[in-house]
Design a protein around this motif. Structure first.
Motif, PDB file in Angstrom:
ATOM      1  N   VAL A 119       1.703  -2.394 -12.869  1.00 32.55           N
ATOM      2  CA  VAL A 119       2.913  -3.098 -12.959  1.00 32.55           C
ATOM      3  C   VAL A 119       3.676  -2.605 -11.487  1.00 32.55           C
ATOM      4  N   GLU A 120       3.591  -1.378 -11.495  1.00 32.19           N
ATOM      5  CA  GLU A 120       4.307  -0.671 -10.084  1.00 32.19           C
ATOM      6  C   GLU A 120       3.882  -1.222  -8.944  1.00 32.19           C
ATOM      7  N   PHE A 121       2.537  -1.544  -8.574  1.00 24.98           N
ATOM      8  CA  PHE A 121       2.048  -1.885  -7.483  1.00 24.98           C
ATOM      9  C   PHE A 121       2.494  -3.508  -7.305  1.00 24.98           C
ATOM     10  N   HIS A 122       2.469  -4.199  -8.385  1.00 25.92           N
ATOM     11  CA  HIS A 122       2.974  -5.522  -8.466  1.00 25.92           C
ATOM     12  C   HIS A 122       4.269  -5.607  -8.363  1.00 25.92           C
ATOM     13  N   ALA A 123       5.154  -4.742  -8.471  1.00 23.10           N
ATOM     14  CA  ALA A 123       6.498  -4.877  -8.113  1.00 23.10           C
ATOM     15  C   ALA A 123       7.086  -4.790  -6.462  1.00 23.10           C
ATOM     16  N   VAL A 124       6.085  -3.765  -6.127  1.00 19.08           N
ATOM     17  CA  VAL A 124       6.249  -3.294  -4.528  1.00 19.08           C
ATOM     18  C   VAL A 124       5.897  -4.542  -4.026  1.00 19.08           C
ATOM     19  N   LEU A 125       4.798  -5.097  -4.182  1.00 19.16           N
ATOM     20  CA  LEU A 125       4.113  -6.444  -3.540  1.00 19.16           C
ATOM     21  C   LEU A 125       5.087  -7.466  -3.457  1.00 19.16           C
ATOM     22  N   ALA A 126       5.696  -7.633  -4.803  1.00 19.06           N
ATOM     23  CA  ALA A 126       6.639  -8.770  -5.075  1.00 19.06           C
ATOM     24  C   ALA A 126       8.193  -8.460  -4.288  1.00 19.06           C
ATOM     25  N   ARG A 127       8.408  -7.362  -4.311  1.00 20.49           N
ATOM     26  CA  ARG A 127       9.623  -7.055  -3.404  1.00 20.49           C
ATOM     27  C   ARG A 127       9.150  -7.131  -1.883  1.00 20.49           C
TER      28      ARG A 127
END
Length: 164
Positions: free
Chosen positions: A76-84
C-alpha cells in the motif's frame, strides 16, 4: 457511493488516458494537425483533474478496505509513493502543455522540441501510471503478485485430455 468506488472509477482514467493521449499526440505530429494537438492538450489537462481525484480518494479507500481486509502495508505504501510521483510528474507535464496552449492563444507556434517533450513525457507517464496501477492492483488481487509457494501443475494439451 464511497471513496473506494470513487477511487476505482477514476484510477483507470490516467492509465488508459495517457496511453490514448500518447497515440493522439503522435497522430497530431504525424498529420501535422494543430487542432488535434490542441484537443489532446485539453484532454491531458482533463485527465490530470481525474488523476487528482483518484489520488485523493486513495487514502479514504484504504481506510475502508483496512477495516474489512488484512492488507500488506508495504504494498500500500509503495503504491501511494508511486501514485504521488505520477501525479507530480503529470502536474509538471501539464505545465508544459498549458504553456503550449497559451502560446497557441497568443498566435505563437509551439516549437518542435516542446511537442517532442510532450510526446515523450506522455509516453513516460503512461508507463509510470501503469506501474503504479499494477502495484495498486496487488493490494487486493493476489493473483498478480507472481509469487507461488506450491508447485504448479502443467496444463495438459486439449487433445490428450480428450483421448484419455
Amino acid at each position: 457511493m464511497n471513496a473506494a468506488h470513487l477511487h476505482l472509477m477514476t484510477v483507470h482514467v490516467p492509465v488508459v488516458g495517457c496511453w490514448g493521449l500518447f497515440i493522439l499526440f503522435l497522430l497530431s505530429a504525424h498529420l501535422r494537425d494543430e487542432r488535434l494537438f490542441k484537443i489532446s492538450c485539453w484532454l491531458l489537462l482533463s485527465v490530470l483533474l481525474l488523476a487528482t481525484v483518484a489520488y485523493f480518494s486513495g487514502p479514504p479507500a484504504y481506510e475502508l478496505l483496512g477495516d474489512q481486509y488484512q492488507l500488506d502495508q508495504e504494498t500500500v505504501e509503495f503504491h501511494a509513493v508511486l501514485a504521488r510521483s505520477c501525479l507530480l510528474a503529470m502536474v509538471v507535464l501539464s505545465m508544459v502543455v498549458g504553456n503550449a496552449l497559451i502560446q497557441g492563444f497568443q498566435g505563437e507556434t509551439v516549437p518542435r522540441w516542446q511537442r517532442t517533450v510532450i510526446i515523450v513525457g506522455t509516453l513516460a507517464l503512461a508507463g509510470f501510471w501503469s506501474v503504479a496501477a499494477h502495484w495498486g492492483g496487488r493490494i487486493r488481487h493476489p493473483e498478480i503478485k507472481f509469487e507461488t509457494t506450491a508447485p504448479v501443475e502443467a496444463v495438459k494439451p486439449v487433445l490428450e485430455s480428450m483421448e484419455g
